[in-house]
Design a protein around this motif. Structure first.
Motif, PDB file in Angstrom:
ATOM      1  N   SER A 137      42.622  17.966  79.912  1.00 57.75           N
ATOM      2  CA  SER A 137      42.559  19.260  79.224  1.00 57.75           C
ATOM      3  C   SER A 137      42.444  20.428  80.201  1.00 57.75           C
ATOM      4  O   SER A 137      42.731  21.577  79.849  1.00 57.75           O
ATOM      5  CB  SER A 137      41.379  19.277  78.251  1.00 57.75           C
ATOM      6  OG  SER A 137      40.156  19.285  78.953  1.00 57.75           O
ATOM      7  N   ARG A 179      46.794  16.837  67.159  1.00 57.47           N
ATOM      8  CA  ARG A 179      46.395  18.084  67.819  1.00 57.47           C
ATOM      9  C   ARG A 179      47.292  18.390  69.015  1.00 57.47           C
ATOM     10  O   ARG A 179      47.564  19.553  69.324  1.00 57.47           O
ATOM     11  CB  ARG A 179      44.945  17.987  68.268  1.00 57.47           C
ATOM     12  CG  ARG A 179      43.989  17.720  67.104  1.00 57.47           C
ATOM     13  CD  ARG A 179      42.571  17.558  67.574  1.00 57.47           C
ATOM     14  NE  ARG A 179      41.714  17.068  66.488  1.00 57.47           N
ATOM     15  CZ  ARG A 179      40.406  17.037  66.537  1.00 57.47           C
ATOM     16  NH1 ARG A 179      39.785  17.489  67.618  1.00 57.47           N
ATOM     17  NH2 ARG A 179      39.707  16.570  65.530  1.00 57.47           N
ATOM     18  N   LEU A 180      47.720  17.309  69.674  1.00 47.59           N
ATOM     19  CA  LEU A 180      48.599  17.495  70.840  1.00 47.59           C
ATOM     20  C   LEU A 180      50.060  17.647  70.437  1.00 47.59           C
ATOM     21  O   LEU A 180      50.907  17.986  71.275  1.00 47.59           O
ATOM     22  CB  LEU A 180      48.457  16.297  71.784  1.00 47.59           C
ATOM     23  CG  LEU A 180      47.108  16.126  72.468  1.00 47.59           C
ATOM     24  CD1 LEU A 180      47.036  14.773  73.182  1.00 47.59           C
ATOM     25  CD2 LEU A 180      46.857  17.246  73.457  1.00 47.59           C
ATOM     26  N   ASN A 182      40.380  21.624  74.709  1.00 49.57           N
ATOM     27  CA  ASN A 182      39.258  22.162  75.485  1.00 49.57           C
ATOM     28  C   ASN A 182      38.009  22.442  74.659  1.00 49.57           C
ATOM     29  O   ASN A 182      36.915  22.022  74.990  1.00 49.57           O
ATOM     30  CB  ASN A 182      39.700  23.462  76.173  1.00 49.57           C
ATOM     31  CG  ASN A 182      39.729  23.267  77.691  1.00 49.57           C
ATOM     32  OD1 ASN A 182      39.188  22.289  78.196  1.00 49.57           O
ATOM     33  ND2 ASN A 182      40.352  24.192  78.383  1.00 49.57           N
ATOM     34  N   GLU A 235      37.659  21.793  71.324  1.00 52.31           N
ATOM     35  CA  GLU A 235      37.595  21.049  70.063  1.00 52.31           C
ATOM     36  C   GLU A 235      36.678  19.850  70.167  1.00 52.31           C
ATOM     37  O   GLU A 235      36.605  19.165  71.182  1.00 52.31           O
ATOM     38  CB  GLU A 235      39.001  20.598  69.652  1.00 52.31           C
ATOM     39  CG  GLU A 235      39.884  21.771  69.248  1.00 52.31           C
ATOM     40  CD  GLU A 235      41.058  21.311  68.419  1.00 52.31           C
ATOM     41  OE1 GLU A 235      40.855  20.451  67.547  1.00 52.31           O
ATOM     42  OE2 GLU A 235      42.166  21.804  68.671  1.00 52.31           O
ATOM     43  N   SER A 262      49.683  21.180  78.036  1.00 57.16           N
ATOM     44  CA  SER A 262      49.787  20.707  76.647  1.00 57.16           C
ATOM     45  C   SER A 262      48.489  20.109  76.125  1.00 57.16           C
ATOM     46  O   SER A 262      48.322  19.935  74.911  1.00 57.16           O
ATOM     47  CB  SER A 262      50.916  19.668  76.537  1.00 57.16           C
ATOM     48  OG  SER A 262      50.629  18.548  77.380  1.00 57.16           O
ATOM     49  N   TRP A 263      47.554  19.777  77.022  1.00 54.87           N
ATOM     50  CA  TRP A 263      46.281  19.164  76.603  1.00 54.87           C
ATOM     51  C   TRP A 263      45.160  20.206  76.480  1.00 54.87           C
ATOM     52  O   TRP A 263      44.054  19.877  76.049  1.00 54.87           O
ATOM     53  CB  TRP A 263      45.860  18.075  77.611  1.00 54.87           C
ATOM     54  CG  TRP A 263      46.681  16.807  77.475  1.00 54.87           C
ATOM     55  CD1 TRP A 263      48.011  16.658  77.726  1.00 54.87           C
ATOM     56  CD2 TRP A 263      46.201  15.532  77.060  1.00 54.87           C
ATOM     57  NE1 TRP A 263      48.411  15.375  77.499  1.00 54.87           N
ATOM     58  CE2 TRP A 263      47.304  14.639  77.092  1.00 54.87           C
ATOM     59  CE3 TRP A 263      44.966  15.033  76.672  1.00 54.87           C
ATOM     60  CZ2 TRP A 263      47.201  13.298  76.738  1.00 54.87           C
ATOM     61  CZ3 TRP A 263      44.862  13.693  76.337  1.00 54.87           C
ATOM     62  CH2 TRP A 263      45.965  12.838  76.353  1.00 54.87           C
ATOM     63  N   ARG A 264      45.422  21.439  76.852  1.00 59.03           N
ATOM     64  CA  ARG A 264      44.364  22.445  76.853  1.00 59.03           C
ATOM     65  C   ARG A 264      43.865  22.796  75.452  1.00 59.03           C
ATOM     66  O   ARG A 264      42.792  23.367  75.299  1.00 59.03           O
ATOM     67  CB  ARG A 264      44.839  23.709  77.587  1.00 59.03           C
ATOM     68  CG  ARG A 264      44.826  23.482  79.089  1.00 59.03           C
ATOM     69  CD  ARG A 264      45.259  24.670  79.880  1.00 59.03           C
ATOM     70  NE  ARG A 264      45.309  24.314  81.298  1.00 59.03           N
ATOM     71  CZ  ARG A 264      45.884  25.039  82.234  1.00 59.03           C
ATOM     72  NH1 ARG A 264      46.454  26.190  81.905  1.00 59.03           N
ATOM     73  NH2 ARG A 264      45.887  24.646  83.484  1.00 59.03           N
ATOM     74  N   VAL A 265      44.659  22.431  74.462  1.00 55.37           N
ATOM     75  CA  VAL A 265      44.252  22.664  73.080  1.00 55.37           C
ATOM     76  C   VAL A 265      42.972  21.904  72.749  1.00 55.37           C
ATOM     77  O   VAL A 265      42.246  22.254  71.815  1.00 55.37           O
ATOM     78  CB  VAL A 265      45.392  22.247  72.111  1.00 55.37           C
ATOM     79  CG1 VAL A 265      45.633  20.741  72.164  1.00 55.37           C
ATOM     80  CG2 VAL A 265      45.087  22.691  70.699  1.00 55.37           C
TER      81      VAL A 265
END
Length: 573
Positions: A17, A57-58, A27, A29, A22-25
């Protein structure tokens, strides 16, 4: 191991993340995923659904997410894991290594009686109420069910690390007791009172109360004498019967493997409960036709009497008084009471009324229910009333066990000991293998079989394990770890045995020992297959040491498991 893998995956997600756009969403959550036992050994030993939790989510395919996580997991090798794989639709499966399994087996042997012990309730204080008898009435099959489940759950709670005290709440004052006292006096049995005659007197008194108006008036007067603790000949009969009934209760519950740290009597709780009700009228309770009721309908329950028109506390008032007495006498984090399923609504009323007086009473009090016992095939008659007695049932099952041992070369004393332990084991296991709150059907032939899903089968599996280890000792074979990995395939037993602590915790969390009972049956069945296919005490077998270690670990697991269920161990069967 589950927590270790879960933490590794969490760290991987945290790193991704921060490093991958693309994985920062993820962070900020909060997400929850599982690393749990695989449903089938074909799919490894542990499995995780993490990729399917994150995929939405990803906005990625779950299998693609799983492969990314597995790639990161494989960057750092772990000798405890032999293989990690991904499978559709996005599960991650983990396979234990032979080395790891061998090390875990060694830990089990070193832990011995502590194997399966958990710390999930460490520093927690529990009180557990079960087997509460009606004095002046014999211990019947409903009490047997309550005792079997209650005793097992109490042992499981203790195994999970809690400081536990057990108590029982004998009913020593009620209209039923007045009927019994009346009949004892009428029959002139006060000088030759026996527990059998107390039971007969109860049946006789109940019938007289229904059919004889003069007897009804006398019984009501006796009830008043007992509630008011007035001195009289009837009170003397009562005290004598109460002592005899308590001695009988202690004898039968000790026979079943139970001892209690304390007893609180209904007579004491009745006085306290009545005071509480009067003190909280009209704020919580309401007067109605000379009685005092709790308006349960205001809370989605039903209206019911707590103090009757004669001024005596009902069972509801007694249980309310018991709540206050528990909080006065004990320091605890949780109070558990197990009752018959038919009493569910009763205790909802008690808990609701109690919560309106003291929120802690409801917050720290838990009421769980068990189902009822019925019979399939053979029936058992009731000598006293319409409910079969626990003692009669135990003795009838013992007769079945004696018949099965007819050709065995045991001394009379040994036969008696074996029959007693196996009979009680057969009954307890039949009760415990059913899920929480479900009704139980007892089949005399099936329950006393030494094959299949029965208590005797589990007890016999342990006898066989002991025999294998005895043979190894006579052959002067040491039970010690092997310096080399297992040569052959890993036996399923070696993986199943690690589930024992999880089954103990699950039995606690669901308040249902059936998880442990069913697990021990599956473990014993798998041992039976292993035993049939493997000559364990075989010096020529390259896996001799591993097999002996596994056998010892199984012996410890089954011993500890049977102890938690309340089934006794035997040397021979």
């Amino acid at each position: 191991m589950r927590e270790i893998l879960k933490n590794k995956i969490k760290q991987i997600i945290q790193d991704l993340s921060q490093s991958e756009e693309s994985w920062r969403v993820l962070n900020s959550e909060d997400f929850s995923f599982e690393v749990s036992l695989a449903r089938d050994e074909k799919f490894g030993d542990l499995a995780s659904n993490v990729a399917m939790v994150l995929a939405g989510r990803l906005r990625q395919n779950p299998l693609a997410v799983a492969k990314i996580i597995v790639e990161k997991l494989q960057e750092e090798s772990d000798p405890r894991i032999a293989k990690i794989e991904t499978v559709l639709p996005g599960y991650i499966n983990f396979y234990f290594s032979k080395k790891y399994l061998a090390e875990e087996i060694e830990k089990i042997i070193k832990a011995e009686g502590n194997w399966g012990k958990s710390d999930i309730l460490a520093e927690k204080r529990y009180i557990f109420e079960h087997s509460s008898p009606n004095l002046f009435k014999p211990f019947h099959i409903g009490h047997l069910v309550n005792n079997s489940i209650g005793e097992s759950l109490a042992r499981i709670i203790k195994k999970c690390g809690a400081d536990l005290q057990t108590l029982s709440f004998p009913s020593d004052i009620s209209p039923g007791i007045a009927k019994t006292v009346w009949a004892i006096k009428e029959k002139g049995w006060q000088k030759e009172m026996t527990i059998e005659r107390i039971g007969q007197a109860y049946v006789s008194g109940v019938a007289a109360y229904k059919e004889d108006e003069a007897a009804k008036k006398e019984i009501d007067k006796i009830n008043e004498i007992l509630y008011k603790k007035e001195k009289s000949e009837k009170r003397e009969i009562y005290e004598q019967g109460k002592k005899m009934s308590l001695d009988y209760f202690k004898t039968i519950t000790e026979r079943l493997g139970s001892r209690f740290d304390d007893l609180i009597f209904e007579s004491e709780a009745e006085s306290r409960g009545k005071e509480l009700v009067k003190k909280n009228t009209p704020e919580i309770f309401t007067e109605s036709a000379g009685a005092i009721i709790f308006p349960g309908s205001k809370y989605g329950l039903f209206d019911n009497v707590f103090v009757n028109s004669q001024g005596f506390g009902t069972y509801l008032a007694k249980d309310l008084g018991l709540l206050e007495l528990k909080f006065e006498r004990f320091k605890f984090d949780n109070s558990v009471t197990i009752t018959d399923v038919e009493q569910r609504e009763h205790f909802k009323l008690v808990q609701k009324a109690g919560s309106l007086m003291n929120g802690e009473w409801a917050e720290k009090s838990e009421f769980i229910q068990h189902g009822r016992l019925s019979f399939s095939g053979e029936k058992i008659s009731s000598r006293l009333g319409n409910v079969p007695l626990a003692e009669d049932l135990i003795n009838k099952v013992k007769e079945k066990i004696f018949a099965k041992m007819e050709q065995q070369n045991f001394s009379p004393a040994e036969k008696e000991s074996i029959a007693e332990k196996v009979a009680i084991g057969a009954l307890k296991y039949s009760i415990l293998k059913s899920g929480a709150g479900k009704n139980i059907v007892f089949d005399f032939e099936k329950a006393t079989s030494f094959e299949g899903d029965t208590g005797p089968y589990l007890q016999y599996a342990l006898v066989r394990l002991n025999s294998v280890l005895k043979n190894a000792k006579e052959a002067q074979l040491e039970i010690e770890p092997d310096s080399k990995d297992r040569v052959g395939e890993i036996p399923l037993l070696e993986k199943m045995i690690l589930q024992f602590p999880l089954m103990v915790e699950k039995s606690f969390s669901d308040r249902s020992p059936h998880h442990l009972a069913n697990y021990l049956f599956k473990l014993s069945s798998e041992f039976s297959s292993f035993y049939a296919q493997t000559k364990i005490v075989d010096a020529a077998n390259p896996d001799l040491k591993n097999n002996l270690m596994l056998t010892k670990a199984l012996q410890i697991t089954l011993e500890n498991g049977l102890e938690l269920l309340g089934l006794e161990r035997l040397e021979r069967m």
